[in-house]
Enzyme design. Sequence first.
Site, PDB file in Angstrom:
ATOM      1  N   GLN A 134       0.825  -1.201   0.000  1.00  0.00           N
ATOM      2  CA  GLN A 134       0.000   0.000   0.000  1.00  0.00           C
ATOM      3  C   GLN A 134       0.858   1.248   0.000  1.00  0.00           C
ATOM      4  OE1 GLN A 134      -2.791  -0.206   3.225  1.00  0.00           O
ATOM      5  NE2 GLN A 134      -4.437   0.506   1.901  1.00  0.00           N
ATOM      6  N   GLY A 135       0.387   2.309  -0.608  1.00  0.00           N
ATOM      7  CA  GLY A 135       1.098   3.574  -0.606  1.00  0.00           C
ATOM      8  C   GLY A 135       0.128   4.729  -0.496  1.00  0.00           C
TER       9      GLY A 135
ATOM     10  N   GLU B 244     -17.265  -5.464  -1.660  1.00  0.00           N
ATOM     11  CA  GLU B 244     -16.863  -5.959  -0.344  1.00  0.00           C
ATOM     12  C   GLU B 244     -18.078  -6.524   0.401  1.00  0.00           C
ATOM     13  OE1 GLU B 244     -15.165  -7.314   2.437  1.00  0.00           O
ATOM     14  OE2 GLU B 244     -13.695  -6.061   1.411  1.00  0.00           O
TER      15      GLU B 244
ATOM     16  N   GLU C 271     -10.817   7.043  16.530  1.00  0.00           N
ATOM     17  CA  GLU C 271     -11.507   8.319  16.788  1.00  0.00           C
ATOM     18  C   GLU C 271     -12.106   8.875  15.489  1.00  0.00           C
ATOM     19  OE1 GLU C 271      -8.468   7.497  17.961  1.00  0.00           O
ATOM     20  OE2 GLU C 271      -9.148   7.164  20.017  1.00  0.00           O
TER      21      GLU C 271
END
Lengths: 334, 373
Positions: free
Chosen positions: B122-123, B240, B355
């Site tokens: 991932q980037g 998904e 959060e």
Amino acid sequence: MSIFHASAEQLELVESFVRPLEELFPVARLHRAEHTDYDNWVTAAEFGWFGISLPEEAGGIGLSVVEEALLFAQFGRHLISPGFMAASLAAKTASLSGNDELAQKILGGEIPVAIARQTAAGITLVDAENAKLCLVISAEGTKLFPVEAIQQRALLDRTQWSIALESAALPGNPIAQASEEDIGASINLLIAAQLTGIAAATLEMAVAYAQIRQQFGVAIGSFQAIKHYCTDMVMNVQAAKDMLSFSAVAMAGNQPDHRFQVASALVVATRAAFFNTGKNIQIHGGMGFSAECDAHLFLKRAHVLETLAGGLKASRAALRAENSIFGKDAAFTG
Amino acid sequence: MSESLDDFRARARSWLQENVPEHGSPMEGPESREYALAWQKRQFEGGWAGLTWPQAYGGKELSVLQQIAWFEEYARAKAPSTHNALFVGMNHAGPTLIACGTDEQKAFHLPKIMQGEVIWCQGFSEPNAGSDLASLRTKGLVEGDELVVNGQKIWSSYADIGDYQELLIRTDPASSRHHGLSWVICAMDTPGITVRPIKTMAGPAKYAEVFYDNVRIPLSNIVGGLNNGWKTAMATLSFERGTASLALQISLSQRVEELIAANDDAGVSDTLMDLRADAAALRAMSYQFAIKSETGPVGSEGSMIRLYFAELAKRVASASIDIFGIGAPQVLAEHGLGFDYFDSYSETIAGGTAEIQRNIIAERVLGLPRGSR
């Protein structure tokens, strides 16, 4: 029909059942000391609410515990007297004792029933002033008594917990009884359902208030502190609702792990109800602390239902006694 | 489908029994890469790869109930964690290519992912773009038929062992926030890329910093259109079902059961029973989500399940240290509970802090007004 959760048809059916609830049982009625849900006892019987999961030949509606659990979640939302749960459990108890005639009379609304929990000292009765029968719950199961047989009745409270509480001695010789093995899951499921309804109702109340109440020039719902409480509340509701539906389906299908699932549902719903009713008061601020606000009524009822279940500690201990399908050597369902 | 669910489950169970590797995966480095690729290849050859992917792209497109059965059996067989080096390719880059890629991109990359030939990393995150991903600044300037990339990514999972990276960069220099970004396939052997693994508090380095110094990437590697990268990144979730994490959730339930079996101390029993009940509720929520997702869009409920999982995983890991103590062999072992415990601190940080997730749930699920962060 889904193999894991309540189906769309079941949800729809229950929708049609609950339409009269708002009119018959507005939560505000609890602010009037003279109100009693037993005024609507016969109406409830006519709707078939006491015998949802009993077969038609036994005088019931012939649906499953899935519909029954969904209906009792709505009863929780409306803070309907736990006596209604007593009626359902008393009819089952009578039916399990082979006393179909008594079951029919209970289902028909002829004999109002109240609920009690067995304690170390005797029993604690809840909202029993209009009842003719009393269903006593204990860790061993249920016992049904005529109220005349109950001695040493003493009023403990009518105002503090917003429902009449009495103490009494445990009578002997029940007219019907059921073992924990036969009725324990039904008790836990109906209490879990009502606590789930309480958690859902207080979430909605809190969110609605957070959207309209303004402080510092903006809706308090825009503050992260409030948002995070509300998110915890909605996750509690999601968990309790899905656990309730999942466990009810497992119970209706007599899955080998259904007792584990129902015991989990009770623990999850109890904690959800306590957290959500408490945070709902907090989010309502000073208003939430006032007697005229509905918020405290939900908190108090959550405590009454938890007590009827024997207490959270006992519910956890009961869960400990069950086996998870994820334990060693256990096989998955399916 | 003519095969019954029971037969499918039995077939999955017996294949897993015969094929699950005896030893767990090495924690990091080239050995973890070889392990992950070999396991993926074996699943592919056995006909068990791409179970959640559409058939049009070589996937099995199993029904949700079959996916549930597979992942239950997968966890039961103690098969390698699905949160391994294949995770980005199977659950992130692959689905993104399926949703937004060109025919050429799909034809080249999807079989390689499914057959266990490549690792994707991932980037997305940058030193100054964590929870606030849209503030990212790594630039890609168009020069001829190439992008010239300069900048830095961080917390790039598996970058040290990856072949390709899903790289989100700012391709319109005048843009801000969600606009002007592009989602780009970056080959990790391109000149100008420097990878520096990050040791974590848990020990092994599965994350890395990646530096880009005039890295030239063909424009044909852009997925979903130039300056349309935010939409591309969001499209990942379009099919998904939440089933990809089921095996992880079930493993969590198994760990709770192991703790219960190992512990008779009444003092922590309440904690363990809450964990047990919450793990059961997580399962109920996930199955509900998966079943609903098969018939229509499910909104933001998935983010609640993710957060619920993250916090439960932390509580389970913490309880295991309380029960066994810091010096116990099962805590100190290489794949032990100590590693799980320390690693669990990433659960409520990676992929958006708990959060920020709470803000998003409050706004998208409950409709509370947006406020300052």
